[in-house]
Structures are given as structure tokens and as C-alpha cells.
Design an enzyme around this catalytic site. Structure first.
Site, PDB file in Angstrom:
ATOM      1  N   GLU A 143       0.830  -1.205   0.000  1.00  0.00           N
ATOM      2  CA  GLU A 143       0.000   0.000   0.000  1.00  0.00           C
ATOM      3  C   GLU A 143       0.865   1.257   0.000  1.00  0.00           C
ATOM      4  O   GLU A 143       0.604   2.212  -0.728  1.00  0.00           O
ATOM      5  CB  GLU A 143      -0.919  -0.010   1.226  1.00  0.00           C
ATOM      6  CG  GLU A 143      -1.961   1.101   1.218  1.00  0.00           C
ATOM      7  CD  GLU A 143      -2.928   1.000   2.381  1.00  0.00           C
ATOM      8  OE1 GLU A 143      -3.775   1.907   2.508  1.00  0.00           O
ATOM      9  OE2 GLU A 143      -2.845   0.025   3.164  1.00  0.00           O
ATOM     10  N   SER A 186      -4.852   2.070   9.175  1.00  0.00           N
ATOM     11  CA  SER A 186      -3.386   2.085   9.104  1.00  0.00           C
ATOM     12  C   SER A 186      -2.897   3.391   8.520  1.00  0.00           C
ATOM     13  O   SER A 186      -3.664   4.161   7.922  1.00  0.00           O
ATOM     14  CB  SER A 186      -2.872   0.911   8.257  1.00  0.00           C
ATOM     15  OG  SER A 186      -3.207   1.090   6.889  1.00  0.00           O
ATOM     16  N   THR A 187      -1.610   3.632   8.690  1.00  0.00           N
ATOM     17  CA  THR A 187      -0.963   4.792   8.085  1.00  0.00           C
ATOM     18  C   THR A 187       0.364   4.345   7.503  1.00  0.00           C
ATOM     19  O   THR A 187       1.041   3.478   8.073  1.00  0.00           O
ATOM     20  CB  THR A 187      -0.763   5.934   9.096  1.00  0.00           C
ATOM     21  OG1 THR A 187      -0.077   7.030   8.462  1.00  0.00           O
ATOM     22  CG2 THR A 187       0.051   5.486  10.297  1.00  0.00           C
TER      23      THR A 187
END
Length: 454
Positions: A143, A186-187
Site C-alpha cells: 500500500e 493504518s498509516t
């Protein structure tokens, strides 16, 4: 034999087929919602650069697909409206050749029955007229990497030949821009550091794009998207409460009663529920920016670093370098509520403080969903805390951050990079420069044939 008028007509008709655009569809199945993106590019330039652009985005109504774990069939059914919209955007004669991909992110990484949800989703996608290419849960590393590819592709930072820079003032002076992404669960942070080698190999990626090598640092913090970070904060605050909590991260007048069991429903909060002598939490907001910052900082553990430098929780982070593009899951709420196109500047604390005053009057913001409006005090403060306390963006570094919604016509998220990778549209080596496009070459060939026949 020369090219007759009839043959010339047929030749020209065949050439026009070279001008038909091609399409690709990617569904971003996030933790809180799913978006469908339709991309378009000229067929004759599918291996060139700077030609792919977004022509449609459709927000799927309802929950993210991970929210249907108790009724998995609804996960697939929820996608039907946007899939029908895609059929309207993509010409019917190109449906069968148009690839469809679904990538699920952190919400599904946290789900123990992700395979069953994906099966229901695949059933819906296979029933569409498009060329279904798969649905899967992508890793946090992927991602982050695809988000980095998207931003730098759209800004032309890969030095692609013939690329029109939509926003030249955003272009990185050092060659590439870093990518920051904040979702619900999430980050991610991804950039090309000056420091070599990258001390943690699990955070190191290597790309060769257009004839150039890139050594990229990336990390995804699962459970530190804004929704799960709120759970972490509340779980921390609960340890010192008696079931009633005055929360500085909610605006004054905010009241909420929640079951403790609802808070402990995913792996982000391990243990703790059985230690509490109460079953409900009575939450009341009192809007205090400085105290909110203090409570949020408790979820970032900076006491231990086994490397030369870290972000938090003992995770390696090399010194920040260059410019960064930030893609926020709920950026539109910042824009609508604060009225600022840029979320952070040299007066970030004063700007964030105004949010608490603005949120007291819900009638002023009728277009914003109550969930986002009620949690905006936390969300805005958390974003600043993550960037400053988590990643180490000092006041001097704020000017290197660009908060991105779109670059040109395309969203700045990970989905474009995902499609570019799966369709092999970014070559490892720099494509040779052609003096003429395919269409121009064939057009001149037909004209030459026509002249010889006269």
C-alpha cells in the site's frame, strides 16, 4: 495493386481503432468504505508515460467490506451500484477487455475471516461484464509503495518522456516526493532516503523504473489509522477512569454511551476488557486541544529505539528527506470545517484550536456526516500529532508537506500505482523514443498507398 477508395475507407476505419482509449478499474476496499476508480489511457501509448488519468470515482454506499463479516454476502452486494456505474462509463464494446482489480487494505488485514468476505466480493465482480483479475488483501508495504508510485507518476517525477506536469510547483526538487497516507486502520510513510543502506531490510524496497534505480524506505503502521488510533486512545484513557470519561478530544456538549465490549472487537486492542469493573463507558467531550495532544501522545511509544533513528514503537525511520505528498482519508472534513485548503502551516496549533469552537454548531455544517463531525476534534489533532510526534515533522519541515486530494484529474491514493504495476504500464527500462506515434505512422502509410494508386 493500389489502395482504392473503398480500401482507403476501410484502412482509415481500422486506423481509428488505434485511437480508442483503454480502461482499467480498481476498487479500494478500505476499512471504513470502498471506492471504485475508472482509469483511461490512449491505446497507442499504453507503454509510454503520463497518459493514464482517472475518469470516474464511485463511492460505495454503506460499510467497508470488512464491516460485513457477520453477513458476508452483503459485502458483494454493496458493490453492485458502483459496478453498474462503471458499465456506463466504459463503452459497452470494451467491457470484456477492461480489467477489474480489488485491493483490500488494513480493515481486512485485521479480519480473521477475510477469505470468506473476499469470496463474496469475487462472486459479484465475476458476474460483471468486465475482465475480473482478482481480489486480494494487499500488504501494508504494498500500500505504501503503490501510493509512492501514484504520487510520483502523476507529478512526472520519474522523468517520463512526453509527460505533462499538471502541478509543476508540487514537483520534488530532489527527484521524487515522499508519500504519506492516513486511512481508517493504518498509516503509511514511503520515501527515498539519503541514508544508505536502509538499516531495517523489512522496510527496504528496490524499484527500477524508466531506466533508473530507486531504493525506497516504507513502513505501514497497522492500528494507527485514525479510527483504530481512537480506539487505542480510549483504551488507554479507560485504565484511569471509573466508567465516566471527560475527553478533551471531543467538542463540548458531545455525549456518548458505548459498550466496553464494542471497543474490544479487533486485534488492535489486546487484553484489558476483563480488567475493567464496568461494562459501559460514558463519554463527555470538553474540547481542550493541548490536553488532547497529551492524551494522544501516550499511544506513541518513543522510549525504545534499536536503530540510529526511529519513528515510534521501535520502528526504524531514516531522517526525513525532500517533499511529501499527504493523502488523508477524511481530508474533505478538514477543508469543509476549517475552510482551509492546506491543513497545516506555521500556525497549526491555532488553526486546530478553532476546530473545537466550530464544531459546537452542527447546524453550520449540514453536509458533513455526524460521525465525522463528532470525531473531527480527535481526527484533526491526531493528524498533527502523528506527523509531529510520530514521524518527526518539525515546524521547519511543515513547508515540505503538500496535502493532496487530486493531482490533475486523479486521486492521489495507492490505486493508480496498483493498476500501473499489475498492467505492466511502467517499464523497467526507458522506452525508446519513436519519431511518430503508431496512428500517425499508419495514417501516412495509407496516404502514401492512396497516392501511388492515382
Amino acid at each position: 495493386m493500389g489502395c482504392t477508395r473503398g480500401l482507403l475507407t476501410r484502412c482509415l476505419c481500422g486506423i481509428t481503432g488505434l485511437f480508442y482509449p483503454q480502461y482499467g478499474i480498481v476498487l479500494d476496499a478500505g476499512s471504513s468504505h470502498t471506492n471504485l476508480y475508472v482509469y483511461e489511457w490512449p491505446a497507442e501509448k499504453e507503454n509510454d508515460t503520463g497518459v493514464v488519468h482517472q475518469v470516474e470515482v464511485c463511492k460505495v454506499e454503506g460499510l467497508g467490506i470488512s464491516g460485513y463479516s457477520q453477513d458476508t454476502e452483503k459485502a458483494g452486494l454493496s458493490l453492485q451500484r458502483c459496478m453498474k456505474r462503471a458499465q456506463e462509463v466504459v463503452p459497452e464494446h470494451q467491457h470484456r477487455e477492461t480489467p477489474v482489480y480489488l485491493g483490500a487494505t488494513a480493515g481486512m488485514r485485521l479480519l480473521s475471516i477475510a477469505d470468506r468476505v473476499l469470496s463474496a466480493v469475487e462472486k459479484t465482480l465475476r458476474s460483471s461484464p468486465f475482465n475480473f483479475q482478482g481480489a486480494r488483501v494487499i500488504s501494508g508495504q504494498e500500500e505504501g509503495a503503490y501510493g509512492w508510485i501514484t504520487i510520483n507518476y502523476l507529478l512526472g517525477n520519474f522523468k517520463q518522456p512526453g509527460w505533462l506536469n499538471f502541478l509543476p510547483h508540487l514537483r520534488s526538487s530532489r527527484g521524487t516526493s515522499g508519500a504519506l497516507d492516513l486511512g481508517g486502520a493504518s498509516t503509511q510513510i514511503t520515501f527515498v532516503p539519503d541514508q544508505e543502506p536502509i538499516e531495517s531490510q523489512e522496510n527496504s524496497l528496490h524499484f527500477r523504473l524508466y531506466g533508473k534505480n530507486y531504493k525506497v524506505y516504507t513502513h505501514s503502521f497497522l492500528c494507527y489509522g485514525k479510527d483504530q488510533a481512537l480506539r487505542l486512545k480510549l483504551a488507554s484513557d479507560l485504565q484511569a477512569s471509573n466508567g465516566s470519561l471527560l475527553d478533551p478530544c471531543f467538542h463540548p456538549g458531545y455525549l456518548r454511551i458505548m459498550n466496553i465490549s464494542d471497543l474490544y472487537t479487533n486485534p488492535c486492542i489486546a487484553n484489558g476488557e476483563q480488567q475493567l469493573p464496568f461494562t459501559q463507558l460514558h463519554l463527555q467531550g470538553n474540547g481542550d486541544y493541548q490536553r488532547c495532544r497529551m492524551t494522544i501522545q501516550k499511544i506513541f511509544n518513543t522510549s525504545h529505539c534499536p536503530y540510529s533513528s526511529c519513528s515510534f514503537n521501535g520502528i526504524f525511520l531514516p531522517p526525513l528527506q525532500g517533499e511529501f505528498g499527504v493523502s488523508l482519508d477524511a481530508r474533505y472534513t478538514w477543508r469543509e470545517v476549517s475552510g482551509a485548503s492546506q491543513a497545516c502551516d506555521n500556525h497549526v496549533e491555532q488553526q486546530a484550536s478553532k476546530v473545537f469552537v466550530l464544531l459546537q454548531v452542527k447546524a453550520e455544517f449540514p453536509k458533513i456526516k455526524e460521525k465525522y463531525l463528532s470525531e473531527y476534534c480527535f481526527s484533526g489533532t491526531y493528524i498533527l500529532s502523528l506527523l509531529e510526534n510520530g514521524y518527526g515533522f518539525t515546524m521547519e519541515k511543515w513547508q515540505s508537506i503538500q496535502f493532496l486530494g487530486k493531482i490533475g484529474s486523479s486521486d492521489a491514493g495507492w490505486t493508480l500505482g496498483y493498476m500501473l504495476n499489475l498492467t505492466n504500464m511502467i517499464p523497467a527500462e526507458k522506452p525508446p523514443t519513436r519519431p511518430l506515434s503508431h496512428a500517425s505512422y499508419y495514417f501516412l502509410l495509407v496516404l502514401s498507398s492512396s497516392s501511388l494508386s492515382l
